[in-house]
Design an enzyme around this catalytic site. Structure first.
Site, short mmCIF file in Angstrom:
data_model
loop_
_atom_site.label_atom_id
_atom_site.label_comp_id
_atom_site.label_asym_id
_atom_site.label_seq_id
_atom_site.Cartn_x
_atom_site.Cartn_y
_atom_site.Cartn_z
N ASP A 193 35.09 26.81 -10.99
CA ASP A 193 35.94 26.84 -9.80
C ASP A 193 36.53 28.21 -9.52
OD1 ASP A 193 35.46 24.08 -9.64
OD2 ASP A 193 37.20 23.63 -10.88
N GLU A 194 35.79 29.23 -9.89
CA GLU A 194 36.26 30.61 -9.66
C GLU A 194 36.12 31.00 -8.19
OE1 GLU A 194 33.87 29.82 -11.81
OE2 GLU A 194 34.41 30.50 -13.82
N LYS B 53 32.63 30.58 -6.77
CA LYS B 53 31.21 30.97 -6.72
C LYS B 53 30.60 30.66 -5.35
CE LYS B 53 30.57 28.22 -10.24
NZ LYS B 53 31.95 27.94 -10.65
N ASN C 183 28.22 17.41 -10.71
CA ASN C 183 29.49 17.81 -11.35
C ASN C 183 30.07 19.05 -10.66
OD1 ASN C 183 27.31 19.31 -12.36
ND2 ASN C 183 28.08 19.45 -14.44
N GLY D 205 31.30 21.50 -7.67
CA GLY D 205 31.90 21.36 -6.35
C GLY D 205 32.15 22.77 -5.84
N HIS D 206 31.35 23.20 -4.88
CA HIS D 206 31.45 24.57 -4.37
C HIS D 206 31.95 24.53 -2.93
CE1 HIS D 206 28.35 26.16 -7.53
NE2 HIS D 206 29.35 25.51 -8.05
N THR D 207 33.11 25.13 -2.72
CA THR D 207 33.76 25.05 -1.41
C THR D 207 33.46 26.30 -0.60
OG1 THR D 207 35.56 24.02 -2.62
CG2 THR D 207 35.98 24.53 -0.31
N THR E 76 33.12 14.85 -15.40
CA THR E 76 33.24 14.47 -13.99
C THR E 76 32.68 13.08 -13.73
OG1 THR E 76 31.10 15.49 -13.54
CG2 THR E 76 33.05 16.87 -13.22
N GLN F 104 29.25 25.55 -12.66
CA GLN F 104 30.13 25.60 -13.83
C GLN F 104 30.35 27.07 -14.22
OE1 GLN F 104 27.27 23.07 -14.20
NE2 GLN F 104 28.71 22.05 -12.86
N THR G 117 36.52 16.00 -8.36
CA THR G 117 37.26 14.84 -8.89
C THR G 117 38.70 14.74 -8.38
OG1 THR G 117 38.01 16.15 -10.78
CG2 THR G 117 35.95 14.91 -11.07
N VAL H 201 40.53 37.68 -0.73
CA VAL H 201 41.95 37.63 -0.37
C VAL H 201 42.26 36.41 0.51
CG1 VAL H 201 42.39 40.10 -0.65
CG2 VAL H 201 41.50 39.26 1.53
P1 GDP Z 1 33.36 27.15 -7.26
O1 GDP Z 1 33.12 25.85 -7.95
O2 GDP Z 1 33.31 28.32 -8.21
O3 GDP Z 1 32.44 27.38 -6.08
O4 GDP Z 1 34.85 27.11 -6.72
P2 GDP Z 1 35.56 25.87 -5.94
O5 GDP Z 1 35.04 25.82 -4.57
O6 GDP Z 1 35.51 24.64 -6.75
O7 GDP Z 1 37.07 26.34 -6.00
C1 GDP Z 1 37.45 27.58 -5.48
C2 GDP Z 1 38.50 27.35 -4.41
O8 GDP Z 1 39.10 28.59 -4.10
C3 GDP Z 1 37.95 26.82 -3.10
O9 GDP Z 1 38.90 25.97 -2.53
C4 GDP Z 1 37.75 28.08 -2.27
O10 GDP Z 1 37.82 27.83 -0.87
C5 GDP Z 1 38.93 28.88 -2.73
N1 GDP Z 1 38.78 30.34 -2.68
C6 GDP Z 1 37.73 31.12 -3.06
N2 GDP Z 1 38.05 32.42 -2.98
C7 GDP Z 1 39.33 32.48 -2.55
C8 GDP Z 1 40.26 33.54 -2.31
O11 GDP Z 1 39.96 34.73 -2.49
N3 GDP Z 1 41.51 33.18 -1.88
C9 GDP Z 1 41.88 31.87 -1.69
N4 GDP Z 1 43.10 31.61 -1.27
N5 GDP Z 1 41.03 30.87 -1.92
C10 GDP Z 1 39.80 31.15 -2.37
P1 IMO Z 2 31.86 24.17 -10.55
O1 IMO Z 2 30.41 24.50 -10.37
C1 IMO Z 2 35.02 23.06 -13.34
C2 IMO Z 2 33.91 20.39 -16.64
C3 IMO Z 2 34.49 18.98 -16.65
C4 IMO Z 2 34.49 18.69 -18.14
C5 IMO Z 2 33.23 19.37 -18.63
C6 IMO Z 2 32.03 18.44 -18.76
O2 IMO Z 2 32.50 23.55 -9.36
O3 IMO Z 2 32.59 25.34 -11.10
P2 IMO Z 2 30.40 17.25 -17.03
O4 IMO Z 2 30.70 16.30 -15.91
O5 IMO Z 2 29.68 18.47 -16.64
O6 IMO Z 2 29.75 16.55 -18.20
O7 IMO Z 2 31.86 17.68 -17.56
O8 IMO Z 2 32.94 20.40 -17.70
N1 IMO Z 2 33.19 20.75 -15.38
C7 IMO Z 2 33.68 21.60 -14.48
N2 IMO Z 2 34.86 22.24 -14.40
N3 IMO Z 2 34.08 23.27 -12.40
C8 IMO Z 2 32.88 22.67 -12.48
O9 IMO Z 2 31.85 22.99 -11.67
C9 IMO Z 2 32.64 21.75 -13.52
N4 IMO Z 2 31.60 20.97 -13.87
C10 IMO Z 2 31.94 20.37 -15.02
O10 IMO Z 2 35.77 18.95 -16.09
O11 IMO Z 2 35.58 19.33 -18.78
MG MG Z 3 34.07 24.01 -8.14
#
Ligand code: GDP
Ligand code: IMO
Ligand code: MG
Length: 437
Positions: free
Chosen positions: A13-14, A16, A38, A40-42, A127, A223, A300, A419
């Site tokens: 959830d960085e 990506k 598992n 979730g890319h926003t 998840t 992940q 989740t 940002v």
């Molecule tokens: P991923 O799984 O690595 O693709 O990340 P997620 O989508 O699960 O979670 C990242 C969250 O941070 C999402 O809600 C994005 O819209 C948000 N996001 C990404 N980059 C930035 C940023 O630079 N600033 C802010 N405020 N939100 C961001």
């Molecule tokens: P993205 O791509 C954050 C975590 C789960 C759990 C462990 C194992 O959005 O960054 P799994 O369902 O894969 O067997 O769960 O890994 N996990 C994540 N945490 N972002 C994810 O994906 C994740 N996918 C799995 O919370 O601790």
């Molecule tokens: Mg994510």
């Protein structure tokens, strides 16, 4: 520079999805190579918010090829829901799926919960998308692949063996009555097979052709490094190779094809799921960051655990992935905190550790040692966007110091600074597809 990998450098959830969506504007092909629903890319684009689980984050550009590589595990129901979500806004993505992709079956989902229930303190807080059981079957050579759905007799035979076995396992070991009959699953998955057929292609060949023609290909990790089955904090991670090496095995390209590896780094730490988190903030500061950033899981909805930035993890991620660039996200979210901390190293049994030890039990005993930095002001959404246009030097000075310190300590240059959540809220210091720095 034609083949570039984007991976998570922390616990997932960085951001990506956002970074891939940005770079995808220049790419010809975007490839997912690991994980499944598992992830979730926003992506926030044109005022709309999308959450993707299987589909690569290049789908918002319908002219690009988006590949689901062999390293992914596919849950067909979720995949078609994602397509419907896109269809509803008029997007018909150009997706190709490797016939080598393994299928998440309904019994995998049942087993995910059953296994977690037996693991006690070692449960990772999955998840519940059947990821571990599906990859287990793949490794045990019990799995069913997308290509096999297109061969009804073979699929029927394999399903019969697996259904019989899993129903018994669920009942006799875990005490769970698995209700879905073999016949029901056969019908449901045969239908999925018909719908999947037009997407199936030798994706490795598409990539070999792209390499020969010097096309631009972006590999999108799901992940993150600390969740990698080999290099992550075992057993509190996922079941695939989430790090850069996974892009090669999970897409079918050789390591010599790769030019760039970008690690996405949230400027603090977050994690969903269990396991030690050395810099965790179980206090008002952690809650304030969670609230400000809306730090709740995309897949989740669980609250994400929050901590200070952890340099040992980033040094490790740089090594494991061979990072060539850092993409920072959420500088805006961490703004307004008076003093921010960076964990420079750990102390364990009187020793200074610059990277995390292998065992989670040792990580749990590590004492994080911090260096304090002056925080930076929250200048508001409009000014953050103005910074995205004006570039790195327009950022608050304290933020520049913070980011440069991290980059210097990790020994990897800064490529991107986020940002804000939207596509435009991005400062690009280096485009992975251009040769000049
Ligand atoms: P991923 O799984 O690595 O693709 O990340 P997620 O989508 O699960 O979670 C990242 C969250 O941070 C999402 O809600 C994005 O819209 C948000 N996001 C990404 N980059 C930035 C940023 O630079 N600033 C802010 N405020 N939100 C961001
Ligand atoms: P993205 O791509 C954050 C975590 C789960 C759990 C462990 C194992 O959005 O960054 P799994 O369902 O894969 O067997 O769960 O890994 N996990 C994540 N945490 N972002 C994810 O994906 C994740 N996918 C799995 O919370 O601790
Ligand atoms: Mg994510």
């Amino acid at each position: 520079m034609a083949f570039a990998i984007v991976v998570g450098a922390q616990w997932g959830d960085e951001g990506k999805g956002k970074v891939v969506d940005y770079y995808a504007a220049q790419a010809d092909i975007v490839v997912r190579f690991n994980g499944g629903a598992n992830a979730g890319h926003t992506i926030v684009s044109g005022g709309k918010k999308f959450a993707f689980h299987h589909v690569p984050s290049g789908v918002l550009y319908p002219e690009k090829i988006n590949i689901i590589g062999n390293g992914v595990v596919l849950e067909p129901k979720k995949f078609f829901e994602e397509l419907s979500q896109l269809d509803a806004v008029g997007i018909k993505p150009n997706i190709r799926i490797s016939p080598r992709v393994h299928l998440v079956m309904p019994y995998h989902m049942a087993l995910d919960g059953a296994e977690e229930g037996k693991k006690g303190a070692l449960a990772a807080g999955t998840t519940m998308r059947g990821i571990g059981p599906c990859y287990s079957d793949k490794a045990a050579r019990f799995g069913i692949r997308v290509g096999e759905l297109l061969q009804p007799a073979l699929f029927k035979e394999k399903l019969h063996t697996m259904h019989t076995l899993k129903v018994k396992l669920l009942k006799e070991v875990y005490g769970i009555d698995f209700k879905q009959t073999e016949d029901e699953i056969y019908k449901q998955y045969t239908e999925y097979g018909k719908k999947l057929a037009p997407f199936v292609a030798e994706t490795g060949e598409i990539l070999a052709d792209a390499l020969a023609k010097k096309k631009k290909v972006l590999f999108e990790g799901a992940q993150a490094t600390m969740l990698d089955i080999d290099h992550g904090m075992y057993p509190f991670g996922t079941s695939s190779n989430t790090s850069a090496g996974g892009a090669c095995t999970g897409a079918g390209v050789g390591p010599t094809a790769i030019d760039e590896v970008v690690g996405v780094v949230k400027v603090y730490t977050s994690r969903v799921g269990t396991g030690p988190l050395p810099t965790e903030l179980n206090d008002a500061t952690g809650q304030a960051i969670r609230d400000k950033g809306g730090e709740y899981g995309t897949t989740t909805g669980r609250p994400r655990r929050i901590g200070w930035l952890d340099l040992p993890t980033l040094r490790y991620a740089a090594r494991v992935n061979g990072l060539t660039g850092l993409a920072f996200t959420r500088l805006d979210t961490l703004s307004g905190v008076k003093t921010v901390q960076i964990c420079t190293h750990y102390e364990l049994d009187g020793k200074k550790l610059l990277t995390p030890p292998a065992s989670y039990t040792d990580i749990a005993r590590c004492k994080p040692i911090y260096k304090s930095f002056a925080g930076w002001e929250d200048i508001g959404a409009d000014k953050w966007r103005a910074c995205a246009k004006a570039g790195f030097k327009s950022l608050p000075k304290e933020a520049q110091v913070y980011l440069k310190y991290i980059s210097d300590e990790v020994g990897v240059p800064i490529y991107v600074v986020g940002v804000g959540a939207a596509r435009d809220d991005t400062i690009i210091l280096k485009d992975v597809f251009s040769k000049k720095a």
